[in-house]
Design a protein around this motif. Structure first.
Motif, PDB file in Angstrom:
ATOM      1  N   THR A 295       0.809  -1.218   0.000  1.00 48.41           N
ATOM      2  CA  THR A 295       0.000   0.000   0.000  1.00 48.41           C
ATOM      3  C   THR A 295       0.846   1.274   0.000  1.00 48.41           C
ATOM      4  OG1 THR A 295      -0.178  -0.295   2.392  1.00 48.41           O
ATOM      5  CG2 THR A 295      -2.045  -1.032   1.054  1.00 48.41           C
ATOM      6  N   GLU A 296       2.171   1.156   0.093  1.00 46.85           N
ATOM      7  CA  GLU A 296       3.038   2.330   0.027  1.00 46.85           C
ATOM      8  C   GLU A 296       3.302   2.685  -1.431  1.00 46.85           C
ATOM      9  OE1 GLU A 296       6.333   2.759   3.018  1.00 46.85           O
ATOM     10  OE2 GLU A 296       6.032   0.588   3.202  1.00 46.85           O
ATOM     11  N   THR A 297       3.529   3.962  -1.706  1.00 45.93           N
ATOM     12  CA  THR A 297       3.873   4.367  -3.065  1.00 45.93           C
ATOM     13  C   THR A 297       5.384   4.276  -3.268  1.00 45.93           C
ATOM     14  OG1 THR A 297       4.162   6.719  -2.542  1.00 45.93           O
ATOM     15  CG2 THR A 297       1.923   5.969  -3.101  1.00 45.93           C
ATOM     16  N   ILE A 298       5.782   4.161  -4.514  1.00 46.38           N
ATOM     17  CA  ILE A 298       7.208   4.123  -4.843  1.00 46.38           C
ATOM     18  C   ILE A 298       7.887   5.401  -4.357  1.00 46.38           C
ATOM     19  CG2 ILE A 298       8.896   3.968  -6.710  1.00 46.38           C
ATOM     20  CD1 ILE A 298       7.340   1.395  -6.381  1.00 46.38           C
ATOM     21  N   LEU A 299       7.191   6.530  -4.478  1.00 46.76           N
ATOM     22  CA  LEU A 299       7.752   7.806  -4.034  1.00 46.76           C
ATOM     23  C   LEU A 299       7.991   7.808  -2.526  1.00 46.76           C
ATOM     24  CD1 LEU A 299       8.580  10.720  -4.709  1.00 46.76           C
ATOM     25  CD2 LEU A 299       6.173  11.390  -4.387  1.00 46.76           C
ATOM     26  N   HIS A 331       0.648  -1.144  -9.096  1.00 50.52           N
ATOM     27  CA  HIS A 331      -0.735  -0.717  -9.237  1.00 50.52           C
ATOM     28  C   HIS A 331      -0.721   0.802  -9.319  1.00 50.52           C
ATOM     29  CE1 HIS A 331      -4.822   0.354  -7.661  1.00 50.52           C
ATOM     30  NE2 HIS A 331      -5.146  -0.572  -8.544  1.00 50.52           N
ATOM     31  N   MET A 332      -1.105   1.346 -10.478  1.00 48.64           N
ATOM     32  CA  MET A 332      -1.005   2.786 -10.697  1.00 48.64           C
ATOM     33  C   MET A 332      -2.375   3.349 -11.076  1.00 48.64           C
ATOM     34  SD  MET A 332       1.507   5.005 -13.223  1.00 48.64           S
ATOM     35  CE  MET A 332       0.966   4.173 -14.729  1.00 48.64           C
ATOM     36  N   CYS A 351       4.539   8.700  -7.630  1.00 51.44           N
ATOM     37  CA  CYS A 351       3.664   9.192  -6.567  1.00 51.44           C
ATOM     38  C   CYS A 351       2.377   8.401  -6.433  1.00 51.44           C
ATOM     39  CB  CYS A 351       3.343  10.672  -6.786  1.00 51.44           C
ATOM     40  SG  CYS A 351       2.210  10.977  -8.171  1.00 51.44           S
ATOM     41  N   CYS A 352       1.972   7.700  -7.500  1.00 49.24           N
ATOM     42  CA  CYS A 352       0.703   6.977  -7.443  1.00 49.24           C
ATOM     43  C   CYS A 352       0.847   5.524  -7.867  1.00 49.24           C
ATOM     44  CB  CYS A 352      -0.358   7.680  -8.296  1.00 49.24           C
ATOM     45  SG  CYS A 352       0.113   7.912 -10.016  1.00 49.24           S
ATOM     46  N   SER A 353       2.061   4.996  -7.782  1.00 47.20           N
ATOM     47  CA  SER A 353       2.318   3.597  -8.118  1.00 47.20           C
ATOM     48  C   SER A 353       2.691   2.840  -6.851  1.00 47.20           C
ATOM     49  CB  SER A 353       3.454   3.481  -9.138  1.00 47.20           C
ATOM     50  OG  SER A 353       3.088   4.042 -10.373  1.00 47.20           O
ATOM     51  N   GLN A 354       2.018   1.720  -6.634  1.00 41.01           N
ATOM     52  CA  GLN A 354       2.262   0.889  -5.462  1.00 41.01           C
ATOM     53  C   GLN A 354       2.815  -0.452  -5.910  1.00 41.01           C
ATOM     54  OE1 GLN A 354      -1.903   1.487  -4.597  1.00 41.01           O
ATOM     55  NE2 GLN A 354      -1.420   2.327  -2.583  1.00 41.01           N
ATOM     56  N   PRO A 355       3.856  -0.963  -5.262  1.00 43.87           N
ATOM     57  CA  PRO A 355       4.490  -2.210  -5.696  1.00 43.87           C
ATOM     58  C   PRO A 355       3.634  -3.425  -5.385  1.00 43.87           C
ATOM     59  CG  PRO A 355       5.468  -1.461  -3.646  1.00 43.87           C
ATOM     60  CD  PRO A 355       4.507  -0.384  -4.067  1.00 43.87           C
TER      61      PRO A 355
END
Length: 363
Positions: A295-299, A331-332, A351-355
């Motif tokens: 649930t964390e973003t790449i940023l 997941h973007m 900013c809106c992509s989650q691994p």
């Protein structure tokens, strides 16, 4: 004393009786509304949002060798029971719909089956609705909105529709006539591009989280009905999930496979981050690998790792944080800050992509 005359028969229409085409009304390019009546005078009883299957004698049209069955959502409302209408739009490979547009005329009779389907506001009573559609997905929304209008009570409907151009918004004038007279029906249109030499004062661009929030600020309180191409509906589902919407109140109808019963309803199995699932991000250029949650973003993971990814808006609009993904899946859900071509080449917005599991990026 004069005997009372009924406007229609005492019995509702059954699909053992053919339908007779009564009227054909052009709507947009390659799109028309066909209105049918029962030769016996029977009335039509169905739920707004349901569909009917037409048996079309297309042979020898476009290489067809016999009849074909095509399913169309009913665009009329059971509150107007003397007739039943379908609004159809032909695609490049259409056979049945193309035959209807080219050959089906008033006076002709065809077989029909139904009505059927579970996509109806009748099945999910609510004080507030949010209708979201694209293309010919507007037809069940028109049926449900007409029912709400005819019910005699003030509706509370936010009606969002997406189209390629304003001239391709099906049934636009009809739905605007409703909205012009009741403040409880709020129309919101968005188009990919305006028509040449025609000003457009509505929204422009693909439907996004930001646009949804502007169009329907109270979307969390509304029962949502969605209809359109599957990629469109998937994008809507992803927006709602990421915005915290309770998907128990989300309902959709597919172009490809209208659902007749609850048992036939497909299981929506969208890939989404799991709050309890572990993941990791490898920043290849920096030689850093950091454990995280899905649930964390790449940023956010980059900042926690002491790395700098230039960013601006932080909600997928400006495109400042675009980076290349070299491995894994994310997941973007963005708001227009990246093109389909960039996504196809492996770029993401941090900013809106989650691994989803292990991911590697060029940072």
């Amino acid at each position: 004393m004069t005997a009372r005359m009924n406007n229609w028969s005492a019995q509702p229409w059954q699909d053992s009786e053919d339908l007779e085409c009564a009227m054909v009304v052009p709507e947009t390019a390659d799109c028309a509304t066909f209105t049918f009546r029962a030769p016996s005078g029977a009335w039509f009883d169905y739920q707004p949002g349901q569909f009917v299957t037409l048996d079309l004698p297309v042979a020898p049209h476009r290489g067809a060798t016999g009849n074909v069955q095509r399913t169309y959502t009913i665009s009329s409302s059971p509150s107007r029971p003397l007739s039943i209408s379908v609004t159809v739009k032909a695609q490049a490979d259409s056979i049945g719909t193309r035959w209807m547009l080219d050959h089906l005329k008033p006076g002709m009779r065809i077989r029909a089956f139904g009505p059927s389907g579970i996509f109806s506001s009748h099945r999910h009573p609510s004080a507030k609705y949010l209708f979201i559609s694209a293309g010919s997905g507007i037809t069940p929304m028109m049926s449900m909105t007409t029912w709400a209008w005819d019910s005699g009570t003030m509706p509370d409907i936010t009606f969002i529709h997406a189209a390629r151009r304003p001239s391709e918004i099906i049934l636009k004038k009809r739905i605007e006539q409703f909205a012009d007279r009741v403040p409880g029906l709020k129309l919101r249109f968005t188009v990919e591009e305006p028509d040449p030499f025609q000003s457009w004062h509505g929204y422009q661009g693909r439907l996004s989280q930001i646009m949804l929030g502007l169009m329907a600020p109270d979307y969390l309180e509304r029962e949502v009905f969605c209809c359109g191409p599957e990629p469109f509906m998937q994008a809507v589902r992803e927006m709602l999930v990421s915005l915290g919407y309770d998907m128990e109140h989300y309902h959709q109808e597919s172009f490809g496979a209208p659902v007749r019963t609850e048992a036939e309803a497909p299981v929506i199995d969208d890939i989404a981050p799991d709050a309890e699932a572990a993941a990791s991000v490898t920043f290849s250029a920096s030689g850093v690998t950091t454990a995280c949650m899905e649930t964390e973003t790449i940023l956010a993971v980059a900042r926690r790792s002491g790395l700098n990814i230039p960013s601006g808006c932080t909600f997928g609009l400006c495109g400042t944080c675009k980076i290349r993904k070299t491995g894994g899946e994310v997941h973007m859900v963005h708001n227009g800050g990246i093109s389909d071509e960039d996504v196809a080449e492996g770029y993401i917005l941090a900013c809106c992509s989650q691994p989803l599991g292990k991911v590697a990026v060029e940072v």
